[in-house]
Design an enzyme around this catalytic site. Structure first.
Site, PDB file in Angstrom:
ATOM      1  N   HIS A 206       0.819  -1.212   0.000  1.00  0.00           N
ATOM      2  CA  HIS A 206       0.000   0.000   0.000  1.00  0.00           C
ATOM      3  C   HIS A 206       0.852   1.261   0.000  1.00  0.00           C
ATOM      4  O   HIS A 206       0.462   2.283  -0.552  1.00  0.00           O
ATOM      5  CB  HIS A 206      -0.986  -0.025   1.165  1.00  0.00           C
ATOM      6  CG  HIS A 206      -2.048  -1.040   0.949  1.00  0.00           C
ATOM      7  ND1 HIS A 206      -1.946  -2.318   1.447  1.00  0.00           N
ATOM      8  CD2 HIS A 206      -3.174  -0.999   0.206  1.00  0.00           C
ATOM      9  CE1 HIS A 206      -2.988  -3.013   1.051  1.00  0.00           C
ATOM     10  NE2 HIS A 206      -3.750  -2.243   0.292  1.00  0.00           N
ATOM     11  N   CYS A 503      -9.637  -2.934 -10.650  1.00  0.00           N
ATOM     12  CA  CYS A 503      -9.193  -1.792  -9.843  1.00  0.00           C
ATOM     13  C   CYS A 503      -7.805  -2.025  -9.262  1.00  0.00           C
ATOM     14  O   CYS A 503      -7.339  -1.245  -8.452  1.00  0.00           O
ATOM     15  CB  CYS A 503     -10.198  -1.470  -8.752  1.00  0.00           C
ATOM     16  SG  CYS A 503     -10.493  -2.843  -7.632  1.00  0.00           S
TER      17      CYS A 503
HETATM   18  C1  PEP Z   1      -6.357  -5.258  -5.006  1.00  0.00           C
HETATM   19  O1  PEP Z   1      -6.132  -6.137  -4.172  1.00  0.00           O
HETATM   20  O2  PEP Z   1      -6.023  -5.359  -6.201  1.00  0.00           O
HETATM   21  C2  PEP Z   1      -7.051  -4.014  -4.631  1.00  0.00           C
HETATM   22  C3  PEP Z   1      -7.438  -3.161  -5.534  1.00  0.00           C
HETATM   23  O3  PEP Z   1      -7.255  -3.753  -3.314  1.00  0.00           O
HETATM   24  P1  PEP Z   1      -6.108  -3.320  -2.279  1.00  0.00           P
HETATM   25  O4  PEP Z   1      -4.896  -2.954  -3.078  1.00  0.00           O
HETATM   26  O5  PEP Z   1      -6.635  -2.182  -1.488  1.00  0.00           O
HETATM   27  O6  PEP Z   1      -5.921  -4.539  -1.457  1.00  0.00           O
END
Ligand code: PEP
Ligand code: MG
Length: 562
Positions: A206, A503
């Site tokens: 993240h 996403c």
């Molecule tokens: C993913 O896992 O691709 C996602 C979009 O969610 P996050 O990155 O917040 O886990």
């Protein structure tokens, strides 16, 4: 490990996390700064001095909290500012002050030891009460303790800043950290940060996502960097190649004509294009303007858990409602996909009182966490239901593993919001666990929509930690089986006429975006700042290059590290 001297240019090769080049002095971000503070006893002669230190620190922290309360009240709201006034009240409690001074005077504790022991005592007492509100206040005590220890050690809350002559408290600096967790990144004022270098952290961590969305060059995978440099060391970070140059010399600097963040400055907004709908990922309501400015066709992933990290506490229904309303109002008639709290794994913080788990990434997280915390689920569901009267609310459940779990989540949502006046709400899920992807046909028969989270999908499909730079070479989508799975989910969506988007991070890469289009996926959600570049690339070259069209694979194979 020894400190690298100013005369010796030294280059390290790490893992590039976020593109761009920056050169600046560094600030060391020390997450464990309180582990080396002096905690002990003093002589009779020193007692008075310790008492003075305590009073000075107390005054400093109170002043800081008063300022924070005022600032947050003006910039965010009265309710949010209450966290800081609650902390101030703790520091004004005569029982606390008496206990600390007594421990210094009669037990010869130094100020740090007296503060720790007294606050621990009150924290323990509160946490044993059978009152949820007061129990929660015990986490404020932890925060007060941190602030007092910072003041006693004369530290800036986030940085080590031991080199006063250079110190700018993080401003215009490259931040060096062991690892930037989501909650820590929220503590930093990123507006002034020119680059990140970390010991640990993978491409899909993240912190890396944050760095890329802020267009801050970042490199990870340089173990021990903390111990090799001091605050104020000049460092060059090349987020394209993964090179980190300590004390770069003139010749090296000349090789980088665009040395500032201006080099990766935001592109101008580009109008929506045909063939690919581009929505924005969002972490904080206050950033929604960025999505509007970049002409996002909606919010495709609102990571609502980040609002909790930014606030440093659990937000209740009322606070969440205000945030959700702000986003819906800003997006007008465009859809907003609210991902319900995706907590657990690396997305945790002390205020959540996380259980000890051997394998948190496979543990109490995502939808499991939601189902295990009915009070949190209820607050969020009700906030969303109320907000749905003001815009196009899509409720997206994280880390769903199968149809049964999806049904449970939807049913719970409907039950806890039955008495709430609401607008139309769509219920869908993130496809980021392989079992859900394999079962997409069954699931999409019932769900209103799906969105593929490729960051976690790659992690779970190939058993490769998205946060670990040592295995980052394996966290990539250039494998046939991955694209087979994407095609499988896409054809289920097509069959049931359900909207499907992507996403995860890969959607912002035009090479992969073209492959998604080929797979029949025409909606992506990426960070707002990535929208212009993606639209330009797809508009100019909508199809995959010829040599890439053979089979399902198209991306370039990454080199393995070892
Ligand atoms: C993913 O896992 O691709 C996602 C979009 O969610 P996050 O990155 O917040 O886990
Ligand atoms: Mg995910």
């Amino acid at each position: 490990m020894s400190i690298i001297q100013a005369s010796a240019e030294t280059t390290f090769k790490g893992l590039p996390l976020s593109p761009g080049v920056a050169v600046a002095r560094v600030c060391l971000f020390n997450e464990r700064r309180h582990m080396s503070i002096p905690v002990g006893n003093v002589t009779d002669k020193e007692v008075r001095n310790e008492g003075d230190r305590f009073r000075k620190a107390l005054a400093l922290v109170r002043e800081k909290l008063a300022l924070l309360t005022k600032e947050v009240e003006e910039r965010v709201g009265k309710a949010e500012a209450e966290i800081f006034s609650a902390q101030r009240m703790i520091l004004e409690d005569p029982a606390l002050i008496e206990r600390v001074t007594d421990h210094i005077r009669s037990k010869n504790f130094n100020a740090e030891k007296a503060v720790i022991s007294s606050l621990d005592f009150f924290e323990e007492q509160l946490s044993q009460l059978d009152n949820a509100y007061l129990k929660e206040r015990s986490s404020d005590i932890g925060e007060v303790k941190r602030r007092m220890l910072d003041a006693l050690a004369n530290l800036n809350p986030s940085f080590q800043c031991q080199n006063d002559s250079f110190c700018q408290k993080g401003k215009n600096r490259i931040v060096i950290a062991e690892e930037l967790t989501p909650s820590l990144t929220m503590e930093l004022n990123t507006e002034f940060i020119r680059g990140f270098v970390t010991d640990r952290g993978g491409i899909a961590s993240h912190a890396a996502i944050l760095a890329r969305s802020l267009k801050i060059p970042a490199v990870s995978g340089i173990p021990g960097i903390h111990d090799m440099i001091f605050c104020g060391t000049e460092v060059l970070v090349d987020g394209d190649t993964g090179e980190v140059v300590i004390w770069p010399n003139k010749k090296t600097l000349e090789q980088y004509p665009d040395l500032r963040r201006e080099a990766v400055e935001e592109a101008r907004p580009v109008d929506p294009i045909a063939g690919l709908k581009v929505l924005a990922n969002l972490s904080l309501a206050k950033k929604v303007k960025e999505a509007v400015d970049h002409k996002a066709e909606g919010i495709g992933l609102y990571r609502t858990e980040f609002e909790f990290f930014a606030a440093g506490e659990i937000l209740r229904e009322k606070e969440q409602y205000a945030l959700y309303l702000e986003v819906l109002r800003a997006m007008k008639d465009k859809p907003v996909y609210f991902r319900m709290l995706d907590l657990g794994g690396d997305k945790t913080a002390d205020f959540l009182k996380p259980p000890k788990e051997q394998n948190p990434v496979l543990g109490f997280r995502g939808s499991r966490f939601l189902l295990g915390h009915p009070e949190l689920f209820r607050d969020q569901a009700r906030a969303l239901a109320r907000a749905s009267k003001h815009g196009r609310v899509h409720v997206m459940y994280p880390m769903v593993i199968d149809l049964e779990q999806f049904r449970k989540l939807k049913k719970n949502f409907e039950e806890v919001t039955a008495d709430v006046p609401q607008g139309e709400i769509k219920h869908g899920l993130m496809f980021e666990v392989p079992s859900a992807c394999l079962d997409a046909d069954e699931i999409l028969k019932e769900a209103d929509f799906g969105s593929i989270g490729t960051n976690d999908l790659i992690q779970y499909l190939f058993a490769v930690d998205r946060d670990n730079e040592l295995v980052a070479y394996d966290h990539h989508p250039d494998r046939k089986v991955f694209w087979q799975l994407i095609h499988h989910v896409a054809s289920a969506a097509k069959k049931h006429h359900k909207p499907l988007s992507i996403c995860g991070e890969l959607a912002s890469n035009p090479v992969y975006a073209r492959k998604l289009i080929m797979a029949g996926i025409h909606t992506v959600s990426v960070s707002a700042k990535a929208i212009p570049r993606l639209r330009i690339a797809i508009k100019n070259k909508p199809k995959l290059a010829k040599k890439r069209t053979s089979g399902l694979l198209g991306g370039k194979k990454k080199k393995s590290k070892g």
